[in-house]
Design a protein around this motif. Structure first.
Motif, short mmCIF file in Angstrom:
data_model
loop_
_atom_site.label_atom_id
_atom_site.label_comp_id
_atom_site.label_asym_id
_atom_site.label_seq_id
_atom_site.Cartn_x
_atom_site.Cartn_y
_atom_site.Cartn_z
N GLU A 70 0.83 -1.21 0.00
CA GLU A 70 0.00 0.00 0.00
C GLU A 70 0.87 1.26 0.00
OE1 GLU A 70 -2.44 -0.48 3.48
OE2 GLU A 70 -3.57 -2.15 2.59
N ARG A 71 1.92 1.24 0.80
CA ARG A 71 2.82 2.40 0.88
C ARG A 71 3.54 2.62 -0.44
NH1 ARG A 71 3.65 7.18 2.01
NH2 ARG A 71 5.65 7.77 2.86
N ALA A 72 3.91 1.56 -1.11
CA ALA A 72 4.57 1.68 -2.42
C ALA A 72 3.65 2.39 -3.41
CB ALA A 72 4.99 0.31 -2.95
N ARG A 73 2.39 2.03 -3.39
CA ARG A 73 1.42 2.69 -4.28
C ARG A 73 1.36 4.19 -3.96
NH1 ARG A 73 -1.18 0.90 -8.86
NH2 ARG A 73 -1.89 -1.04 -7.92
N GLU A 74 1.35 4.53 -2.67
CA GLU A 74 1.32 5.94 -2.26
C GLU A 74 2.58 6.68 -2.70
OE1 GLU A 74 0.86 5.86 1.97
OE2 GLU A 74 -1.14 4.94 1.86
N LEU A 75 3.75 6.05 -2.47
CA LEU A 75 5.02 6.71 -2.79
C LEU A 75 5.19 6.95 -4.29
CD1 LEU A 75 7.33 4.79 -0.31
CD2 LEU A 75 6.79 7.25 -0.25
N THR A 76 4.51 6.16 -5.09
CA THR A 76 4.60 6.33 -6.55
C THR A 76 3.42 7.14 -7.09
OG1 THR A 76 3.46 4.23 -6.94
CG2 THR A 76 5.87 4.16 -6.82
N ALA A 77 2.75 7.87 -6.20
CA ALA A 77 1.60 8.71 -6.58
C ALA A 77 0.54 7.91 -7.32
CB ALA A 77 2.07 9.90 -7.40
N GLY A 78 0.34 6.67 -6.85
CA GLY A 78 -0.71 5.83 -7.42
C GLY A 78 -0.30 4.99 -8.62
N ARG A 79 0.86 5.22 -9.17
CA ARG A 79 1.32 4.47 -10.35
C ARG A 79 1.62 3.02 -10.04
NH1 ARG A 79 6.43 6.40 -12.87
NH2 ARG A 79 6.06 4.47 -13.97
N GLY A 80 2.27 2.79 -8.92
CA GLY A 80 2.74 1.45 -8.60
C GLY A 80 4.18 1.27 -9.02
N ILE A 81 4.73 0.15 -8.64
CA ILE A 81 6.14 -0.11 -8.95
C ILE A 81 6.29 -0.81 -10.30
CG2 ILE A 81 6.79 -0.19 -6.52
CD1 ILE A 81 7.06 -3.28 -6.96
N ASP A 82 7.46 -0.61 -10.87
CA ASP A 82 7.79 -1.23 -12.16
C ASP A 82 8.63 -2.49 -11.99
OD1 ASP A 82 6.90 0.95 -14.18
OD2 ASP A 82 8.05 2.05 -12.69
N VAL A 83 9.41 -2.53 -10.90
CA VAL A 83 10.32 -3.65 -10.68
C VAL A 83 10.33 -3.98 -9.19
CG1 VAL A 83 12.72 -4.47 -10.88
CG2 VAL A 83 11.82 -2.83 -12.56
N LEU A 84 10.24 -5.27 -8.90
CA LEU A 84 10.41 -5.79 -7.54
C LEU A 84 11.71 -6.57 -7.51
CD1 LEU A 84 9.64 -6.67 -4.65
CD2 LEU A 84 8.26 -8.50 -5.70
N VAL A 85 12.61 -6.19 -6.61
CA VAL A 85 13.84 -6.94 -6.41
C VAL A 85 13.74 -7.62 -5.06
CG1 VAL A 85 16.36 -6.86 -6.19
CG2 VAL A 85 15.18 -5.31 -7.78
N ASN A 86 13.55 -8.94 -5.07
CA ASN A 86 13.49 -9.74 -3.85
C ASN A 86 14.92 -10.10 -3.46
OD1 ASN A 86 10.65 -10.16 -3.22
ND2 ASN A 86 10.54 -11.25 -5.16
N LEU A 122 2.61 -7.53 -4.56
CA LEU A 122 2.92 -6.46 -5.51
C LEU A 122 2.53 -6.79 -6.94
CD1 LEU A 122 6.21 -5.41 -3.83
CD2 LEU A 122 4.18 -4.00 -4.08
N LEU A 123 2.04 -8.00 -7.17
CA LEU A 123 1.69 -8.42 -8.52
C LEU A 123 0.69 -7.49 -9.21
CD1 LEU A 123 2.59 -10.58 -10.47
CD2 LEU A 123 0.72 -12.01 -9.65
N PRO A 124 -0.36 -7.02 -8.54
CA PRO A 124 -1.28 -6.11 -9.24
C PRO A 124 -0.57 -4.86 -9.78
CG PRO A 124 -2.29 -6.91 -7.22
CD PRO A 124 -0.85 -7.35 -7.19
N GLN A 125 0.35 -4.30 -9.00
CA GLN A 125 1.09 -3.13 -9.46
C GLN A 125 2.00 -3.49 -10.63
OE1 GLN A 125 2.91 -0.71 -6.31
NE2 GLN A 125 1.55 -1.70 -4.83
N LEU A 126 2.66 -4.62 -10.51
CA LEU A 126 3.57 -5.05 -11.56
C LEU A 126 2.84 -5.33 -12.86
CD1 LEU A 126 5.74 -7.30 -9.28
CD2 LEU A 126 6.56 -5.25 -10.47
N VAL A 127 1.68 -5.95 -12.77
CA VAL A 127 0.88 -6.22 -13.97
C VAL A 127 0.44 -4.91 -14.61
CG1 VAL A 127 -1.30 -7.21 -14.80
CG2 VAL A 127 0.17 -8.53 -13.27
N ASP A 128 -0.05 -3.98 -13.78
CA ASP A 128 -0.47 -2.68 -14.29
C ASP A 128 0.65 -1.97 -15.04
OD1 ASP A 128 -3.00 -2.97 -13.20
OD2 ASP A 128 -2.63 -1.62 -11.50
N ARG A 129 1.86 -2.09 -14.54
CA ARG A 129 3.02 -1.39 -15.11
C ARG A 129 3.78 -2.24 -16.13
NH1 ARG A 129 2.78 3.10 -15.42
NH2 ARG A 129 5.01 3.28 -15.58
N LYS A 130 3.28 -3.46 -16.37
CA LYS A 130 4.03 -4.40 -17.23
C LYS A 130 5.47 -4.54 -16.71
CE LYS A 130 1.33 -3.69 -21.44
NZ LYS A 130 0.19 -3.05 -20.89
#
Length: 137
Positions: A70-86, A122-130
């Motif tokens: 949720e915080r990641a979505r906020e920090l990106t102004a609603g865009r979401g993240i493009d890359v997750l590095v586990n 984070l998958l929903p954000q990643l899918v949204d951002r391809k």
């Protein structure tokens, strides 16, 4: 801007990735358990004049993972993240016969179940951002 969320960013490969990507103009959300190391990363981001935010996160806590997504979505102004590095990980050394079940369970909680839970959250954000997922092993 490309946004990257990195787990285990308070040391090792995760920390190096956070600094490198920040220097090269990526929006970085650095996550980890060590609050002092996260403060140092924030100072580094300010000194570089770049966007580096931090989230206190233990990847074995489903509640913290949900809040981090949720915080990641906020920090990106609603865009979401493009890359997750586990990158969060723990390792046990020594003879297998000398390792306790608790040590092995902790390793699986972080290195396997934590990776899965972060990716699912984070998958929903990643899918949204391809976007993409990078797993450090």
């Amino acid at each position: 801007m490309v946004w990257v969320l990195i787990t285990g960013a308070t040391s090792g490969i995760g920390g190096a990735c956070a600094e490198h990507l920040t220097r090269h103009g990526f929006g970085v959300i650095a996550c980890g358990r060590n609050r002092e190391a996260l403060r140092r990363l924030e100072d580094f981001g300010r000194a570089e004049g770049r966007s580096l935010s931090t989230i206190v996160l233990d990847v074995t806590s489903r509640e913290q993972i949900t809040l981090a997504a949720e915080r990641a979505r906020e920090l990106t102004a609603g865009r979401g993240i493009d890359v997750l590095v586990n990158s969060a990980g723990v390792g046990q050394t020594g003879f297998l016969a000398n390792l306790t079940v608790e040590q092995l369970e902790q390793q699986f909680e972080v290195n396997l179940f934590g990776v899965h839970a972060m990716t699912v959250a984070l998958l929903p954000q990643l899918v949204d951002r391809k976007g993409l997922v990078i797993n450090v092993g």
